[in-house]
Design an enzyme around this catalytic site. Sequence first.
Site, PDB file in Angstrom:
ATOM      1  N   TYR A   1       0.825  -1.215   0.000  1.00 13.96           N
ATOM      2  CA  TYR A   1       0.000   0.000   0.000  1.00 13.96           C
ATOM      3  C   TYR A   1       0.860   1.267   0.000  1.00 13.96           C
ATOM      4  CZ  TYR A   1      -4.734  -1.780   0.865  1.00 13.96           C
ATOM      5  OH  TYR A   1      -5.958  -2.355   0.754  1.00 13.96           O
TER       6      TYR A   1
ATOM      7  N   LYS B   1       2.895 -15.241   2.933  1.00 12.68           N
ATOM      8  CA  LYS B   1       3.121 -16.006   1.701  1.00 12.68           C
ATOM      9  C   LYS B   1       4.613 -16.310   1.649  1.00 12.68           C
ATOM     10  CE  LYS B   1       1.680 -17.757  -2.243  1.00 12.68           C
ATOM     11  NZ  LYS B   1       0.758 -18.907  -2.356  1.00 12.68           N
TER      12      LYS B   1
ATOM     13  N   ASP C   1      -3.198 -18.116   0.774  1.00 13.14           N
ATOM     14  CA  ASP C   1      -4.181 -18.812  -0.072  1.00 13.14           C
ATOM     15  C   ASP C   1      -4.911 -19.880   0.742  1.00 13.14           C
ATOM     16  OD1 ASP C   1      -1.738 -20.160   0.099  1.00 13.14           O
ATOM     17  OD2 ASP C   1      -1.745 -20.863  -1.973  1.00 13.14           O
TER      18      ASP C   1
ATOM     19  N   ASP D   1      -6.595  -6.775   4.094  1.00 15.32           N
ATOM     20  CA  ASP D   1      -7.690  -6.114   3.384  1.00 15.32           C
ATOM     21  C   ASP D   1      -8.615  -7.172   2.783  1.00 15.32           C
ATOM     22  OD1 ASP D   1      -9.147  -4.025   2.084  1.00 15.32           O
ATOM     23  OD2 ASP D   1      -8.067  -4.485   0.231  1.00 15.32           O
TER      24      ASP D   1
ATOM     25  N   ASP E   1     -12.550  -8.689   4.328  1.00 14.45           N
ATOM     26  CA  ASP E   1     -13.803  -8.673   3.553  1.00 14.45           C
ATOM     27  C   ASP E   1     -14.385 -10.081   3.463  1.00 14.45           C
ATOM     28  OD1 ASP E   1     -13.710  -5.931   2.989  1.00 14.45           O
ATOM     29  OD2 ASP E   1     -14.310  -6.234   0.894  1.00 14.45           O
TER      30      ASP E   1
HETATM   31  C1  IPM Z   1     -10.566  -0.964   3.739  1.00 14.75           C
HETATM   32  C2  IPM Z   1     -10.761  -0.386   2.358  1.00 14.75           C
HETATM   33  C3  IPM Z   1      -9.602   0.538   2.029  1.00 14.75           C
HETATM   34  C4  IPM Z   1      -8.337  -0.293   2.034  1.00 14.75           C
HETATM   35  C5  IPM Z   1      -9.733   1.313   0.725  1.00 14.75           C
HETATM   36  C6  IPM Z   1     -11.044   2.048   0.628  1.00 14.75           C
HETATM   37  C7  IPM Z   1      -8.583   2.240   0.503  1.00 14.75           C
HETATM   38  O1  IPM Z   1     -10.902  -1.401   1.429  1.00 14.75           O
HETATM   39  O2  IPM Z   1     -10.495  -0.172   4.704  1.00 14.75           O
HETATM   40  O3  IPM Z   1     -10.500  -2.178   3.852  1.00 14.75           O
HETATM   41  O4  IPM Z   1      -7.982  -0.895   1.013  1.00 14.75           O
HETATM   42  O5  IPM Z   1      -7.681  -0.343   3.076  1.00 14.75           O
HETATM   43 MG    MG Z   2     -11.006  -3.343   2.280  1.00 14.70          MG
END
Ligand code: IPM
Ligand code: MG
Length: 360
Positions: A142, A192, A224, A248, A252
């Site tokens: 990042y 990884k 993975d 990240d 999710d």
């Molecule tokens: C998160 C989001 C952010 C990230 C984006 C919006 C920059 O996906 O907070 O998980 O990638 O960190």
């Molecule tokens: Mg995210």
Amino acid sequence: MKTYNIALLAGDGTGKEVTDEAVKVLKAIGEKHSIDFNFEPALIGGCAYDEYKTPLPDVTLDIAKKSDAVLLGAVGDWKYDTLPPEVRPERALLGIRKELNLFANLRPATVYPELTSLSPLKEDFVSGTDIMIIRELTGDVYFGTPKGIETKNGEKFGYNNMCYFESEIRRIAHVAFKVAMQRNKKLCSVDKANVLDVSRLWREIVIETSKEYPEVELSHMYVDNAAMQLIRNPKQFDVVLTGNIFGDILSDEASMLSGSLGLLPSASLSDTKLAMYEPIHGSAPDLKGQNIVNPIATILSAAMMLKYSFNMDTEHDEIVNAVRKALKDGFRTKDIAQDGMTILGTKEIGDIIKANILKY
Ligand code: IPM
Ligand code: MG
């Protein structure tokens, strides 16, 4: 009466709708326990760009830095999609994380018994899941340099750099081990290391740090495999420690165990007392102004603020219990509604949660 100053960064889209409900809930806690929460609003994201031509103006950073804690809604809107990358709303998020040194991102994925049937996965697999994902937030690909898009050998070439200093790995590892000590003392570090040098260093430093926490059972998993195991058997995890990009993605994925992105809070901690709290979902600009989005992730983020920034464990539990009671009583926003339940708007579910706090 002590005053707690909270920087209130509602952001774009439905950000204000969800932070309004979190403020309502914090005020209820304040009323009940005679705590003074003072909210200082500031612009971030697209709305800040409209006003100041930058998504993260200095005045916002100042307010955040002077506060006792930051509560953030969400940033982003389609209408900013054509802006150059350096001034897009998402940049503000990365910018504030870096500026406030918020390197430790705690993302709990809890499956509430009231909601096990919401998950797209089989109830048996997800019920009882309670995972804390600890994502490093200010390093990795990042923020790594060099990065860019240029022309090389007559064609376009894009690149980023996945990199970590050992000090960055060590400090996030300490956070993860400490959190594990407060929980079930199991830590799985995800990397990884079979392919990436940066991951080999990650693993080496995590193992080194583990010597200071002999009670914590440490394991390692390739990312993975971790992605697969989260679906196959989520209950095997207690605390998961990982870098910025893997965290990240995995967070999710983990949100789907609980069934809705609208439920999951997060805390981003630094090595000072300053911290930021935000839902893990986005700004949902298409739903703006309709009073339909789920404020629970933001309300639970406010609860995390009480616990991690202000050491108010009782008050934290009161918010969590008020949310659970509302769910148990069948009150739902549209995203988590099931047959026979009462569908409420954003404000109305906030009112119920507030009433539960004052009542119990
Ligand atoms: C998160 C989001 C952010 C990230 C984006 C919006 C920059 O996906 O907070 O998980 O990638 O960190
Ligand atoms: Mg995210």
